[in-house]
Design a protein around this motif. Structure first.
Motif, short mmCIF file in Angstrom:
data_model
loop_
_atom_site.label_atom_id
_atom_site.label_comp_id
_atom_site.label_asym_id
_atom_site.label_seq_id
_atom_site.Cartn_x
_atom_site.Cartn_y
_atom_site.Cartn_z
N LYS A 231 34.15 -27.69 18.91
CA LYS A 231 33.95 -27.62 17.45
C LYS A 231 32.60 -27.02 17.11
O LYS A 231 32.48 -26.17 16.20
N LEU A 232 31.55 -27.45 17.83
CA LEU A 232 30.21 -26.95 17.53
C LEU A 232 30.04 -25.50 17.95
O LEU A 232 29.41 -24.70 17.24
N ALA A 233 30.58 -25.13 19.12
CA ALA A 233 30.36 -23.78 19.65
C ALA A 233 31.27 -22.74 19.01
O ALA A 233 30.82 -21.63 18.69
N PHE A 234 32.54 -23.07 18.80
CA PHE A 234 33.51 -22.07 18.34
C PHE A 234 34.13 -22.41 17.00
O PHE A 234 34.91 -21.60 16.48
N ASN A 235 33.81 -23.61 16.46
CA ASN A 235 34.38 -24.05 15.19
C ASN A 235 35.91 -24.05 15.23
O ASN A 235 36.59 -23.68 14.28
N THR A 236 36.47 -24.46 16.37
CA THR A 236 37.92 -24.58 16.54
C THR A 236 38.27 -25.98 17.02
O THR A 236 37.39 -26.73 17.48
N THR A 237 39.53 -26.32 16.91
CA THR A 237 40.00 -27.65 17.33
C THR A 237 41.24 -27.53 18.21
O THR A 237 42.16 -28.34 18.12
N HIS A 238 41.28 -26.51 19.06
CA HIS A 238 42.47 -26.30 19.90
C HIS A 238 42.70 -27.46 20.85
O HIS A 238 43.84 -27.92 21.03
N PHE A 239 41.66 -27.94 21.49
CA PHE A 239 41.81 -29.04 22.45
C PHE A 239 42.23 -30.32 21.75
O PHE A 239 43.06 -31.08 22.25
N LEU A 240 41.64 -30.58 20.58
CA LEU A 240 42.03 -31.76 19.82
C LEU A 240 43.48 -31.69 19.38
O LEU A 240 44.21 -32.69 19.44
N ASN A 241 43.92 -30.50 18.94
CA ASN A 241 45.32 -30.33 18.56
C ASN A 241 46.25 -30.51 19.77
O ASN A 241 47.35 -31.05 19.63
N LEU A 242 45.79 -30.05 20.94
CA LEU A 242 46.58 -30.23 22.15
C LEU A 242 46.75 -31.71 22.48
O LEU A 242 47.85 -32.17 22.81
N LEU A 243 45.67 -32.46 22.37
CA LEU A 243 45.75 -33.90 22.62
C LEU A 243 46.63 -34.60 21.60
O LEU A 243 47.42 -35.49 21.94
#
Length: 302
Positions: A231-243
């Motif tokens: 989230k801090l580095a890329f401002n994305t939540t792909h891993f959180l969405n995967l979980l």
């Protein structure tokens, strides 16, 4: 000199005493040593049954002996309590599976019982498989059996209350669709709790075998850090969405008609077993379990 007929050769005694079906007896040992596996879901079912009795009596008193004609009110009275019972018992079993998996391999290192079990003629592979069978097979099937019995008791209790109010129980048994609900529940438990959650339990077993201390922190801190860094580095939540997708289950991505049972039935076997995430998750689970076997073979007491 002749050997007496009532004396059995020592080698034959050892062969008879050697453990047969080691996986089966290892699973039985896990159930015997971890009684929370069945006690906690049973207690949650009993608590829910007590709450359901109070709820049913209060509903009948508020209705003044008149059965509601509104379909939405009928659904709230007839269907929602059964779905809540299933969700509560399965959720409780899921939590028990998490804590059991985290302590399964770490606990025997902590109390040094691993030294005793390694002296037994049971391989590390059989030990890890017996332990992961509990959250993947035993707990889901046990929660299914407890849920079915609980819902059947709920039907009987509701019938008694309705008959005591002078009303027919036909609508209750027709609307409840007990057999249909049980089949859909079994399908959901086998697919989601037994197969879809496999990588999560594999990860917990790996952490349990590796963690020097506090396996709970080691299990949940790395995913939390990955989500934060992404989230801090890329401002994305792909891993959180995967979980979230792994935790919610595959049926959460399919359209449903509004009820839990419809959501369960929306994902058919063909669609479920063609889901790439299922097979990727199973391969990840196998990798984690293989690592747990190697760690158990090499690590000593914690």
């Amino acid at each position: 000199m002749n050997t007496p007929s009532n004396i059995v050769p020592e080698s034959h005694v050892g062969a008879q005493a050697a453990p047969t079906r080691p996986l089966y007896w290892s699973i039985r040992r896990e159930i015997w040593e971890n009684r929370a596996i069945y006690i906690v879901p049973l207690v949650s079912a009993l608590v829910f049954l007590g709450s359901f009795v109070i709820h049913t009596i209060l509903v009948r008193q508020r209705a003044h002996g008149v059965w509601p004609a509104n379909p939405a009110q009928q659904h709230e009275i007839l269907a929602i309590p059964y779905e809540m019972a299933a969700a509560l018992i399965m959720g409780t079993a899921f939590l028990v599976g998490i804590f059991y998996s985290l302590d399964a391999l770490y606990g025997e290192r902590r109390d040094r019982s691993i030294l005793f079990w390694k002296s037994m003629p049971i391989s590390d592979l059989i030990t890890v498989l017996s332990k992961v069978t509990v959250p993947l097979v035993i707990l889901p099937l046990l929660s299914f059996a407890i849920t079915v019995v609980t819902q059947l008791l709920m039907l009987l209790l509701s019938s008694v209350v309705l008959l005591g109010s002078g009303l027919s129980v036909a609508a209750l048994w027709t609307h409840s669709s007990f057999l249909h609900f049980s089949l859909m529940l079994l399908y959901h438990i086998v697919t989601v709790h037994g197969l879809w959650y496999a990588p999560m339990y594999g990860w917990l077993m790996f952490v349990s075998a590796w963690a020097p201390r506090a396996p709970f922190i080691w299990a949940f801190l790395p995913p939390f850090l990955v989500c934060g860094v992404e989230k801090l580095a890329f401002n994305t939540t792909h891993f959180l969405n995967l979980l979230g997708h792994r935790l919610a289950g595959p049926e959460a991505t399919t359209p449903a008609s509004g009820t839990v049972m419809d959501a369960m039935a929306a994902l058919g076997p063909a669609q479920f077993f063609s889901e790439p995430g299922l097979w990727i998750g199973l391969m990840i689970a196998a990798a984690f379990l293989a690592a747990a076997v190697r760690l158990r073979r090499s690590r000593g007491p914690a």
